[in-house]
Design a protein around this motif. Structure first.
Motif, mmCIF file in Angstrom:
data_model
loop_
_atom_site.group_PDB
_atom_site.id
_atom_site.type_symbol
_atom_site.label_atom_id
_atom_site.label_comp_id
_atom_site.label_asym_id
_atom_site.label_seq_id
_atom_site.Cartn_x
_atom_site.Cartn_y
_atom_site.Cartn_z
ATOM 1 N N ARG A 134 26.559 -81.258 14.526
ATOM 2 C CA ARG A 134 25.836 -80.092 14.009
ATOM 3 C C ARG A 134 26.132 -79.974 12.515
ATOM 4 O O ARG A 134 27.057 -80.602 12.003
ATOM 5 N N GLU A 135 25.337 -79.196 11.831
ATOM 6 C CA GLU A 135 25.394 -79.136 10.376
ATOM 7 C C GLU A 135 26.755 -78.665 9.868
ATOM 8 O O GLU A 135 27.233 -79.119 8.827
ATOM 9 N N ASP A 136 27.403 -77.755 10.612
ATOM 10 C CA ASP A 136 28.664 -77.178 10.134
ATOM 11 C C ASP A 136 29.886 -77.859 10.741
ATOM 12 O O ASP A 136 30.990 -77.298 10.712
ATOM 13 N N LEU A 137 29.736 -79.065 11.257
ATOM 14 C CA LEU A 137 30.826 -79.751 11.959
ATOM 15 C C LEU A 137 31.853 -80.350 11.002
ATOM 16 O O LEU A 137 31.500 -80.971 9.998
ATOM 17 N N GLN A 138 33.129 -80.160 11.329
ATOM 18 C CA GLN A 138 34.229 -80.883 10.698
ATOM 19 C C GLN A 138 35.076 -81.499 11.800
ATOM 20 O O GLN A 138 35.392 -80.828 12.789
ATOM 21 N N VAL A 139 35.428 -82.764 11.625
ATOM 22 C CA VAL A 139 36.179 -83.495 12.644
ATOM 23 C C VAL A 139 37.622 -83.684 12.180
ATOM 24 O O VAL A 139 37.866 -84.036 11.017
ATOM 25 N N PHE A 140 38.560 -83.458 13.095
ATOM 26 C CA PHE A 140 39.982 -83.584 12.793
ATOM 27 C C PHE A 140 40.660 -84.505 13.795
ATOM 28 O O PHE A 140 40.151 -84.732 14.904
ATOM 29 N N CYS A 141 41.821 -85.006 13.393
ATOM 30 C CA CYS A 141 42.690 -85.749 14.299
ATOM 31 C C CYS A 141 43.892 -84.861 14.612
ATOM 32 O O CYS A 141 44.596 -84.401 13.708
ATOM 33 N N MET A 142 44.104 -84.598 15.892
ATOM 34 C CA MET A 142 45.145 -83.672 16.321
ATOM 35 C C MET A 142 46.540 -84.212 16.021
ATOM 36 O O MET A 142 46.829 -85.394 16.260
ATOM 37 N N GLN A 143 47.386 -83.316 15.516
ATOM 38 C CA GLN A 143 48.789 -83.634 15.279
ATOM 39 C C GLN A 143 49.642 -82.656 16.087
ATOM 40 O O GLN A 143 49.541 -81.447 15.903
ATOM 41 N N GLY A 144 50.449 -83.186 16.992
ATOM 42 C CA GLY A 144 51.283 -82.330 17.829
ATOM 43 C C GLY A 144 50.727 -82.187 19.232
ATOM 44 O O GLY A 144 49.584 -82.557 19.515
ATOM 45 N N ASP A 145 51.553 -81.632 20.125
ATOM 46 C CA ASP A 145 51.161 -81.513 21.524
ATOM 47 C C ASP A 145 51.131 -80.074 22.008
ATOM 48 O O ASP A 145 51.205 -79.803 23.199
ATOM 49 N N ASN A 146 50.994 -79.115 21.066
ATOM 50 C CA ASN A 146 51.041 -77.713 21.477
ATOM 51 C C ASN A 146 49.826 -77.286 22.290
ATOM 52 O O ASN A 146 49.877 -76.268 22.990
ATOM 53 N N MET A 147 48.723 -78.063 22.226
ATOM 54 C CA MET A 147 47.530 -77.710 22.993
ATOM 55 C C MET A 147 47.282 -78.687 24.140
ATOM 56 O O MET A 147 46.197 -78.716 24.725
ATOM 57 N N ALA A 148 48.283 -79.510 24.466
ATOM 58 C CA ALA A 148 48.153 -80.444 25.578
ATOM 59 C C ALA A 148 48.105 -79.654 26.900
ATOM 60 O O ALA A 148 48.719 -78.604 27.025
ATOM 61 N N PRO A 149 47.355 -80.138 27.896
ATOM 62 C CA PRO A 149 46.651 -81.436 27.926
ATOM 63 C C PRO A 149 45.223 -81.391 27.388
ATOM 64 O O PRO A 149 44.572 -82.404 27.292
ATOM 65 N N GLN A 150 44.711 -80.195 27.036
ATOM 66 C CA GLN A 150 43.335 -80.124 26.552
ATOM 67 C C GLN A 150 43.167 -80.881 25.242
ATOM 68 O O GLN A 150 42.130 -81.507 25.007
#
Length: 229
Positions: A134-150
């Protein structure tokens, strides 16, 4: 031979690129190369090859608007006139089978509430299915496991930077002092005077932000993830 403008419009439509910068990323060239081609009123031959190799686009369609837009299937190139073709190349125009090359940003940056938002550093690129772009999309690479397993360490995730109307329980990307970009599940507190930021992993402490603080720090909603199971 068709003029540059005619071919250029077909290329933009097929690649879902709206700007020269986006197209330069897809073609892996400098933006100035597109301006040079426009000035010469000619499309370089290597553009056709790159668009065929990366997205299966038919060079004849790009040049003349003749034939199917897509030629390549998952089994490789198959001429449209081949008898007994099992797969219809037209299906490869579906947004789910097309990809858009997006920069991937790192989460590390220096943030302070009293200063302008920092510039994010691109660390690589990712082919994103057209249906997820989408036009406003920014993609990141996750650092850390605080939101695991999602969201596991090393996962890619997309942030809709225009989606800043917080809905309790959804996952958002935010700026944080001393941390950079963080990902948290956001809830409106029971007294409705603050927001609670929680990690999915239980051993991480929750934090609270006032509505004013949240407005300054909120980057957008996390709308998809890409990771190995």
């Amino acid at each position: 031979m068709p003029a540059f403008a005619e071919i250029y419009e077909r290329i933009k439509m097929a690649t879902n690129c709206r700007t020269q910068m986006e197209l330069a990323t897809v073609l892996d060239i400098r933006q100035s190369s597109i301006s040079d081609a426009k000035r010469r009123d000619t499309v370089p031959g290597d553009w056709y090859m790159k668009l065929f190799e990366r997205q299966g686009l038919n060079p004849d369609w790009l040049k003349q608007g003749i034939g199917p837009m897509y030629l390549r299937t998952d089994k490789g190139y198959v001429p449209s006139e081949t008898p007994g073709l099992a797969e219809n190349p037209a299906y490869y125009g579906d947004p789910q089978s097309r990809s858009i090359i997006c920069p991937v940003y790192g989460m590390a940056c220096t943030y302070s509430d009293g200063r302008p938002r920092p510039e994010l550093e691109a660390r690589g690129r990712l082919a994103v299915p057209g249906s997820l772009h989408r036009e406003d999309l920014q993609v990141f690479c996750m650092q850390g496991d605080n939101m695991a397993p999602q969201l596991r360490d090393g996962a890619h995730f997309g942030v809709a930077t225009g989606d800043v109307n917080v809905v309790s329980g959804r996952v958002y990307a935010l700026f944080a002092p001393h941390e950079g970009v963080i990902v948290r599940r956001v809830f409106l507190d029971g007294d409705q005077e603050s927001y609670v930021l929680r990690s999915d992993a239980d051993h991480y402490p929750e934090t609270r932000l006032t509505p004013s603080q949240l407005g300054k720090r909120l980057l957008g909603r996390v709308i998809w993830t890409m990771q190995e199971l």
